[in-house]
Design an enzyme around this catalytic site. Sequence first.
Site, mmCIF file in Angstrom:
data_model
loop_
_atom_site.group_PDB
_atom_site.id
_atom_site.type_symbol
_atom_site.label_atom_id
_atom_site.label_comp_id
_atom_site.label_asym_id
_atom_site.label_seq_id
_atom_site.Cartn_x
_atom_site.Cartn_y
_atom_site.Cartn_z
ATOM 1 N N GLN A 1 -5.240 -1.809 9.241
ATOM 2 C CA GLN A 1 -5.119 -3.126 8.598
ATOM 3 C C GLN A 1 -5.765 -4.210 9.475
ATOM 4 O O GLN A 1 -5.544 -4.267 10.679
ATOM 5 C CB GLN A 1 -3.632 -3.432 8.356
ATOM 6 C CG GLN A 1 -3.375 -4.681 7.531
ATOM 7 C CD GLN A 1 -3.898 -4.580 6.100
ATOM 8 O OE1 GLN A 1 -3.894 -3.526 5.484
ATOM 9 N NE2 GLN A 1 -4.371 -5.697 5.575
ATOM 10 N N ASP B 1 -11.646 2.595 3.513
ATOM 11 C CA ASP B 1 -12.022 1.176 3.394
ATOM 12 C C ASP B 1 -13.531 1.019 3.195
ATOM 13 O O ASP B 1 -14.003 -0.032 2.762
ATOM 14 C CB ASP B 1 -11.634 0.426 4.677
ATOM 15 C CG ASP B 1 -10.325 -0.346 4.552
ATOM 16 O OD1 ASP B 1 -9.992 -0.765 3.432
ATOM 17 O OD2 ASP B 1 -9.650 -0.527 5.588
ATOM 18 N N LYS C 1 0.837 -1.202 0.000
ATOM 19 C CA LYS C 1 0.000 0.000 0.000
ATOM 20 C C LYS C 1 0.873 1.253 0.000
ATOM 21 O O LYS C 1 0.592 2.212 -0.728
ATOM 22 C CB LYS C 1 -0.960 -0.015 1.214
ATOM 23 C CG LYS C 1 -2.089 -1.017 1.029
ATOM 24 C CD LYS C 1 -2.934 -1.261 2.272
ATOM 25 C CE LYS C 1 -3.954 -2.369 1.981
ATOM 26 N NZ LYS C 1 -4.762 -2.773 3.140
HETATM 27 N N1 GUN Z 1 -7.412 -7.075 5.481
HETATM 28 C C1 GUN Z 1 -7.819 -7.814 4.424
HETATM 29 N N2 GUN Z 1 -8.482 -7.038 3.544
HETATM 30 C C2 GUN Z 1 -8.505 -5.794 4.052
HETATM 31 C C3 GUN Z 1 -9.037 -4.552 3.593
HETATM 32 O O1 GUN Z 1 -9.649 -4.428 2.537
HETATM 33 N N3 GUN Z 1 -8.814 -3.487 4.417
HETATM 34 C C4 GUN Z 1 -8.163 -3.581 5.601
HETATM 35 N N4 GUN Z 1 -8.031 -2.482 6.334
HETATM 36 N N5 GUN Z 1 -7.658 -4.713 6.044
HETATM 37 C C5 GUN Z 1 -7.829 -5.814 5.268
#
Ligand code: GUN
Length: 283
Positions: A97, A120, A53
Amino acid sequence: MGKIIDGKEIARQIRLQLREEVQTLVAEHGITPGLAVILVGSNPASQVYVRMKKQACAEVGITSFSHELPAETSEGALLSLIDTLNNHPSVHGILVQLPQPAHIHPQRVLEAISPDKDVDGFHPRNVGLLAIGAPLFRPCTPWGCLVLLQTSGIQLDGQQAVVVGRSNIVGKPMALLLLAEQATVTLCHSHTRHLAELIAGADIVVAAIGRAEMIRGDWFKPGAVVIDVGMNRRADGTLCGDVAFAEALPRVAAITPVPGGVGPMTITMLLKNTVIGAGRCVA
Ligand code: GUN
């Protein structure tokens, strides 16, 4: 033989476009989009995602603010950090996350993020806005799936869509996004009876169950379009999706590969949400 939907290439094109949008925001409004990424603990998969990211942000000109906290960080300390970021003018998107350590209540954390910075799309307010058809931020993975379908010129209006998997992150928002595009949506899950028959009636199938190659090629209607969100490891260590790709390919009109399908789109849509968040700050 079906067409392979090249998620890597579609993601690359969108990122090029985003880089231009970022340059315009900087040049014309003095706004550099900023994304805060919070990781609690040292889950190895999460560490890889967070690194990807941050790299993707740099690629398009988004500033990333990284907060990597020890596993024993208290929920109070995490909520206090989120509060600071909610009020920080250079931060337009906040992402915590998942999964988080067991002592942290995930819903409490997601609800602490300002809905205006919730890139998100997991805050209950954003879930509700999506459900009523007025989304502020769309969840990244299902939105990426939708963009793959749209970019590939797949008709959605009036089509029969089957979503397999009912998670809050993928399955449920995917069903809502397809419904908003006028598809007729069936949401299937682990208790669904006659799954193969339901899939046989579908023009579009989105698989998000997390079980290696569970959906077999001969379940699909000839000419169906298949989006595979699965990312599983076979016993021999190789990666595969939720769909038996080699069986499905000769039968379907189009299908995403694993890897190289949905994966590259998720982070791309996160970047897009961050740019949208920054764009809302234009006076
Ligand atoms: N863990 C797995 N997929 C995601 C996601 O789309 N966002 C976040 N914040 N954590 C994740």
